[in-house]
Design an enzyme around this catalytic site. Structure first.
Site, PDB file in Angstrom:
ATOM      1  N   ASP A  50       0.849  -1.183   0.000  1.00 43.49           N
ATOM      2  CA  ASP A  50       0.000   0.000   0.000  1.00 43.49           C
ATOM      3  C   ASP A  50       0.894   1.244   0.000  1.00 43.49           C
ATOM      4  O   ASP A  50       1.980   1.238  -0.593  1.00 43.49           O
ATOM      5  CB  ASP A  50      -0.917  -0.033   1.233  1.00 43.49           C
ATOM      6  CG  ASP A  50      -2.249   0.656   1.001  1.00 43.49           C
ATOM      7  OD1 ASP A  50      -2.257   1.890   0.942  1.00 43.49           O
ATOM      8  OD2 ASP A  50      -3.275  -0.040   0.902  1.00 43.49           O
ATOM      9  N   HIS A  76      -3.596   6.092   3.862  1.00 44.77           N
ATOM     10  CA  HIS A  76      -4.393   4.978   3.370  1.00 44.77           C
ATOM     11  C   HIS A  76      -3.851   3.661   3.902  1.00 44.77           C
ATOM     12  O   HIS A  76      -4.592   2.833   4.449  1.00 44.77           O
ATOM     13  CB  HIS A  76      -4.415   4.985   1.847  1.00 44.77           C
ATOM     14  CG  HIS A  76      -5.307   3.941   1.247  1.00 44.77           C
ATOM     15  ND1 HIS A  76      -4.869   2.674   0.947  1.00 44.77           N
ATOM     16  CD2 HIS A  76      -6.619   3.971   0.902  1.00 44.77           C
ATOM     17  CE1 HIS A  76      -5.869   1.970   0.436  1.00 44.77           C
ATOM     18  NE2 HIS A  76      -6.946   2.736   0.394  1.00 44.77           N
ATOM     19  N   ASN A 161     -13.817   0.193  -6.541  1.00 41.69           N
ATOM     20  CA  ASN A 161     -14.882   1.068  -6.056  1.00 41.69           C
ATOM     21  C   ASN A 161     -15.716   1.670  -7.183  1.00 41.69           C
ATOM     22  O   ASN A 161     -16.289   2.741  -7.026  1.00 41.69           O
ATOM     23  CB  ASN A 161     -14.291   2.210  -5.216  1.00 41.69           C
ATOM     24  CG  ASN A 161     -13.809   1.736  -3.858  1.00 41.69           C
ATOM     25  OD1 ASN A 161     -14.204   0.683  -3.377  1.00 41.69           O
ATOM     26  ND2 ASN A 161     -12.934   2.508  -3.236  1.00 41.69           N
ATOM     27  N   TYR A 173      -7.304 -12.374 -10.099  1.00 48.79           N
ATOM     28  CA  TYR A 173      -6.395 -13.474 -10.411  1.00 48.79           C
ATOM     29  C   TYR A 173      -6.786 -14.755  -9.686  1.00 48.79           C
ATOM     30  O   TYR A 173      -7.328 -14.716  -8.574  1.00 48.79           O
ATOM     31  CB  TYR A 173      -4.958 -13.108 -10.027  1.00 48.79           C
ATOM     32  CG  TYR A 173      -4.293 -12.142 -10.957  1.00 48.79           C
ATOM     33  CD1 TYR A 173      -4.332 -12.316 -12.339  1.00 48.79           C
ATOM     34  CD2 TYR A 173      -3.593 -11.047 -10.464  1.00 48.79           C
ATOM     35  CE1 TYR A 173      -3.720 -11.420 -13.196  1.00 48.79           C
ATOM     36  CE2 TYR A 173      -2.967 -10.151 -11.313  1.00 48.79           C
ATOM     37  CZ  TYR A 173      -3.028 -10.340 -12.674  1.00 48.79           C
ATOM     38  OH  TYR A 173      -2.422  -9.450 -13.518  1.00 48.79           O
ATOM     39  N   VAL A 176      -6.498 -15.657  -5.569  1.00 45.54           N
ATOM     40  CA  VAL A 176      -6.666 -14.462  -4.744  1.00 45.54           C
ATOM     41  C   VAL A 176      -8.096 -14.421  -4.210  1.00 45.54           C
ATOM     42  O   VAL A 176      -9.048 -14.717  -4.936  1.00 45.54           O
ATOM     43  CB  VAL A 176      -6.370 -13.182  -5.558  1.00 45.54           C
ATOM     44  CG1 VAL A 176      -6.630 -11.937  -4.719  1.00 45.54           C
ATOM     45  CG2 VAL A 176      -4.940 -13.204  -6.061  1.00 45.54           C
ATOM     46  N   SER A 209     -11.253  -1.216   0.007  1.00 49.77           N
ATOM     47  CA  SER A 209      -9.953  -1.319   0.678  1.00 49.77           C
ATOM     48  C   SER A 209     -10.120  -1.883   2.072  1.00 49.77           C
ATOM     49  O   SER A 209      -9.349  -2.739   2.518  1.00 49.77           O
ATOM     50  CB  SER A 209      -9.298   0.060   0.794  1.00 49.77           C
ATOM     51  OG  SER A 209      -8.707   0.455  -0.404  1.00 49.77           O
TER      52      SER A 209
END
Length: 321
Positions: A50, A76, A161, A173, A176, A209
């Site tokens: 991040d 963030h 988003n 992917y 994941v 997130s």
């Protein structure tokens, strides 16, 4: 026709001006006090790929800065890390900085790939949280994710988003856990994409997130509670113990007996429990199954449709509602 693909840090749906560095207040929508007697994520290493994490976070356990000497807001990444620690206070956060924190120009694709590779390798991460979206299937990121998955790392990524766009990468992917959002009120989040790549949804009033962060925290709880389980088994358990519309339920994931078969040893060369975590062919099969499921719901009635739907539920192939 030229297209400019950028990586977007998935901050709150309404973000402050890029010059402001704001750490959003973290509200944990899951009962941490009820989870703590079962697991806290103690000692589990969770990498946050991040914008970096503020050094004041008690769970911070080092990391790597891929933008050394370059100033930027770590708000963030700090909020994402704090959300993970909010549900799993015993984790060790490994901060991997790939972005300067500007929501409109988050990171180079190569840095994201390098960050994931480092987290799964020298960073010794057991869970990797990626709360950013890439708008293109990039071979470097794909390879880094595949390497992490092969190494037994649980990789969790935010779906995005913008419901007008498909689920982004790396959430799309194979291997994941792609995460969408619902609101704390229980209502669907209008900004959250839907599709077969969304494996779970979690509370994320500020964006997917933070939904991904809560799933990463839950994965850390399971990693502590079931230390010999494979990453695929943990992902499957999170999925099959989810509430209606694929909503994360960490308490059920920690306690429900018989949810999935006995945890396989992580190093055992056994097939993944679910095709969802078994490469490109499985991803294509799952995508086809999802669309077929939608068609069945819309067009088929009677006993055959009920049976087909039941099989789909047992396999976990259903989109978030």
């Amino acid at each position: 026709m030229w297209r400019l693909w950028v990586i977007v840090l998935l901050g709150p749906v309404s973000v402050p001006a890029p010059t402001a560095c704001v750490v959003a207040p973290v509200v944990v929508p899951y009962p941490a006090e009820a989870l703590a007697p079962l697991a806290t994520g103690a000692g589990v290493r969770v990498a946050v790929v991040d914008s970096g994490v503020d050094g004041a976070l008690p769970q911070l356990a080092g990391g790597r800065d891929l933008l050394p000497g370059r100033p930027g807001c770590r708000g963030h990444g700090t909020a994402v890390a704090a959300s993970i620690a909010g549900i799993a206070p015993g984790v060790r956060i490994v901060a991997v900085r790939v972005s300067d924190g500007d929501p409109g120009d988050a990171a180079g694709i190569g840095r994201v790939a390098e960050g994931i590779r480092w987290a799964a390798g020298p960073g010794r991460a057991q869970v990797i949280n990626v709360s950013l979206v890439i708008g293109v299937d990039d071979r470097r990121v794909r390879a880094a994710v595949a390497q992490a998955v092969r190494g037994g790392v649980i990789v969790v990524a935010a779906a995005g988003n913008d419901p007008r766009r498909p689920v982004g990468y790396p959430a799309a992917y194979p291997g994941v856990i792609g995460v969408g959002a619902v609101l704390s009120s229980g209502a669907p989040a209008s900004f959250s994409p839907v599709g077969p790549e969304v494996d779970l949804v979690a509370v994320g009033d500020g964006g997917t997130s933070f939904s991904a962060a809560f799933v990463s925290g839950a994965a850390a709880l399971l990693r502590q509670r079931f230390p010999d389980a494979s990453a695929a088994w943990i992902a499957e358990r999170l999925s099959v113990t989810a509430d209606v519309s694929r909503r994360l339920n960490p308490y059920r994931a920690l306690t429900e007996a018989g949810a999935v078969s006995r945890p396989p040893v992580a190093a055992a060369a056994t097939p993944p429990i679910s095709p969802r975590y078994d490469g490109d062919g499985a991803r294509a099969w799952r995508r086809a199954s999802w669309f077929a499921g939608v068609a069945l719901i819309l067009l088929v009635s009677g006993a055959s449709a009920v049976a087909a739907h039941s099989r789909g539920r047992r396999r976990g192939w259903r989109p978030p509602g």
